[in-house]
Design an enzyme around this catalytic site. Structure first.
Site, PDB file in Angstrom:
ATOM      1  N   THR A 218       0.820  -1.208   0.000  1.00  0.00           N
ATOM      2  CA  THR A 218       0.000   0.000   0.000  1.00  0.00           C
ATOM      3  C   THR A 218       0.853   1.256   0.000  1.00  0.00           C
ATOM      4  O   THR A 218       1.843   1.305   0.714  1.00  0.00           O
ATOM      5  CB  THR A 218      -0.882   0.065   1.279  1.00  0.00           C
ATOM      6  OG1 THR A 218      -1.715  -1.077   1.315  1.00  0.00           O
ATOM      7  CG2 THR A 218      -1.738   1.302   1.300  1.00  0.00           C
ATOM      8  N   ARG A 246     -13.300  -9.049  -1.874  1.00  0.00           N
ATOM      9  CA  ARG A 246     -12.637  -8.599  -0.647  1.00  0.00           C
ATOM     10  C   ARG A 246     -12.263  -7.114  -0.742  1.00  0.00           C
ATOM     11  O   ARG A 246     -11.729  -6.657  -1.735  1.00  0.00           O
ATOM     12  CB  ARG A 246     -11.379  -9.430  -0.419  1.00  0.00           C
ATOM     13  CG  ARG A 246     -10.565  -9.049   0.828  1.00  0.00           C
ATOM     14  CD  ARG A 246      -9.418  -8.111   0.505  1.00  0.00           C
ATOM     15  NE  ARG A 246      -8.493  -7.984   1.655  1.00  0.00           N
ATOM     16  CZ  ARG A 246      -7.472  -7.149   1.709  1.00  0.00           C
ATOM     17  NH1 ARG A 246      -7.196  -6.372   0.683  1.00  0.00           N
ATOM     18  NH2 ARG A 246      -6.697  -7.100   2.760  1.00  0.00           N
ATOM     19  N   GLY A 248     -10.082  -4.383   1.544  1.00  0.00           N
ATOM     20  CA  GLY A 248      -9.175  -4.272   2.683  1.00  0.00           C
ATOM     21  C   GLY A 248      -9.310  -2.940   3.392  1.00  0.00           C
ATOM     22  O   GLY A 248     -10.334  -2.263   3.286  1.00  0.00           O
ATOM     23  N   ASP A 249      -8.253  -2.561   4.069  1.00  0.00           N
ATOM     24  CA  ASP A 249      -8.280  -1.312   4.830  1.00  0.00           C
ATOM     25  C   ASP A 249      -8.103  -0.084   3.930  1.00  0.00           C
ATOM     26  O   ASP A 249      -8.430   1.024   4.340  1.00  0.00           O
ATOM     27  CB  ASP A 249      -7.209  -1.319   5.926  1.00  0.00           C
ATOM     28  CG  ASP A 249      -5.790  -1.488   5.371  1.00  0.00           C
ATOM     29  OD1 ASP A 249      -5.650  -2.007   4.238  1.00  0.00           O
ATOM     30  OD2 ASP A 249      -4.833  -1.120   6.068  1.00  0.00           O
ATOM     31  N   ASP A 271      -1.392  -5.896   7.035  1.00  0.00           N
ATOM     32  CA  ASP A 271      -2.489  -6.850   6.939  1.00  0.00           C
ATOM     33  C   ASP A 271      -3.822  -6.138   7.177  1.00  0.00           C
ATOM     34  O   ASP A 271      -4.322  -6.065   8.289  1.00  0.00           O
ATOM     35  CB  ASP A 271      -2.259  -7.949   7.978  1.00  0.00           C
ATOM     36  CG  ASP A 271      -3.281  -9.057   7.869  1.00  0.00           C
ATOM     37  OD1 ASP A 271      -4.316  -8.850   7.186  1.00  0.00           O
ATOM     38  OD2 ASP A 271      -3.055 -10.126   8.446  1.00  0.00           O
TER      39      ASP A 271
END
Ligand SMILES: *[C@@H]1O[C@H](CO)[C@@H](O)[C@H](O)[C@H]1NC(C)=O
Length: 353
Positions: A218, A246, A248-249, A271
């Site tokens: 990222t 999915r 993610g953050d 993660d």
């Protein structure tokens, strides 16, 4: 009167006259980014140094990383999902207005941060997802639909399939070692329709295999511009071999990044599935608001996650309104990049876990 006292008086009065400490000092502009994404920081710096806003600089910086496909984990051509497809997650936040724009699991459009900015500036929404996000971005003028796969991502995906689709992000399913389709597995080993006992008990598993030292995953960038305004942005193509759909953050405000004009900013990496449960960047900014120094705020946010998930891999970088920056990490060595007026070029800082 001693020189020191004179210097003090001079500093004191010039601070009254020039508004020293309110954006005109040497503290701004500043650009901070996760990882040694030096070209991205240079691009953001060029914008902010030329007088553009923090939001503009974040877009320039993150776009540079998308174009360069930083580490293969930003922009198109990386992190294939189980179907071999690359999708984009991105977020931008204006710390002056607390406006946010984000896209998640966006298909066929490579310009994540620009799409996020379009959401922020041309809609009253915060987050658009999937193919609808792609349609919005294309309708608003971004190039597409385009094929986000690359020879490398397809090769990676083929190897993964040859390896029995390992590693993957499933748990408590049948088949355990092999490709899907998967079915839920009950605690006694038989498949059943409902939730498994293991799921209800909250089984914690080691995930470090997915986020090794080579998946930097990222760009999260924070910019304070010449006016002292703060903005952050994040762009990623997510986790490799993720289950399609999915998110993610990356596009979650307060998780991958957060900014508040009165306090400072934070960027996160690692993660995301675990980190988004703790909103680490919101935590960092709120801790700094209460007076914590960036270093302590960063360490505190990371340790809150580590207490519950000792195997998680991640990092945050914090910067406050005084231009003080610091990082904290867990499970890997973290690096972040900074450019300020005092620096000749971008400098990379290393943080040990
Ligand atoms: C997209 O690009 C990849 C890699 O070059 C290629 O293997 C794939 O066939 C392309 N898909 C389409 C639909 O053109």
């Amino acid at each position: 009167m001693s020189t020191i006292k004179l210097l003090f008086l001079f500093t004191f009065f010039s601070s009254l006259i020039l508004g020293y400490g309110d954006g005109i000092s040497g503290k701004y502009p500043i650009v901070v980014s996760t990882w040694p994404f030096v070209e991205a920081v240079r691009a953001a710096w060029r914008a902010v140094d030329a007088g553009f806003s923090a939001v503009d600089a974040v877009v320039e910086g993150c776009s540079a990383c998308e174009d360069l496909r930083c580490d293969g984990t930003v922009g198109p051509g990386g992190s294939p999902d189980e179907n071999g497809e690359t999708t984009i997650d991105a977020l931008i936040m204006n710390g002056v207005t607390m406006e946010i724009g984000a896209v998640a699991a966006m298909r066929y459009v490579k310009d994540g941060i620009r799409a996020a900015r379009l959401v922020m500036e041309h809609t009253k929404h915060t987050l658009l997802v999937g193919e609808k996000a792609s349609a919005f971005a294309i309708a608003m003028g971004l190039p597409g639909p385009s094929n986000l796969s690359s020879t490398e991502s397809i090769e990676m995906w083929n190897k993964w399939k040859e390896n029995g689709c390992q590693p993957n992000f499933w748990k408590n399913v049948i088949p355990l070692n092999g490709c899907g389709p998967y079915r839920p597995k009950s605690a006694n080993g038989f498949s059943e329709g409902g939730y498994s006992k293991a799921n209800l008990m909250g089984v914690i598993e080691s995930r470090s295999s997915h986020f090794g030292l080579h998946s930097h995953d990222t760009i999260s960038m924070a910019v304070i511009d010449k006016m002292g305004h703060v903005a952050v942005g994040t762009s990623t193509n997510g986790a490799t071999f993720k289950i399609p759909g999915r998110v993610g953050d990356g596009p979650i405000a307060g998780s991958s990044s957060y900014a508040d004009d009165g306090v400072g900013a934070c960027g996160a990496t690692g993660d995301g599935d675990i980190m988004m449960r703790f909103l680490p960047c919101y935590q960092v900014v709120e801790s700094m608001r209460l007076g914590m120094e960036p270093k302590l705020a960063a360490k505190d946010a990371i340790s809150r996650i580590a207490r519950k998930f000792p195997d998680f891999v991640g990092a945050v970088v914090a910067v406050n309104k005084n231009g003080v920056h610091a990082g904290a990490c867990h499970g890997w060595t973290f690096q972040y990049s900074v450019r300020t007026l005092e620096m000749e070029d971008v400098e990379v800082f290393t943080v040990l876990p």
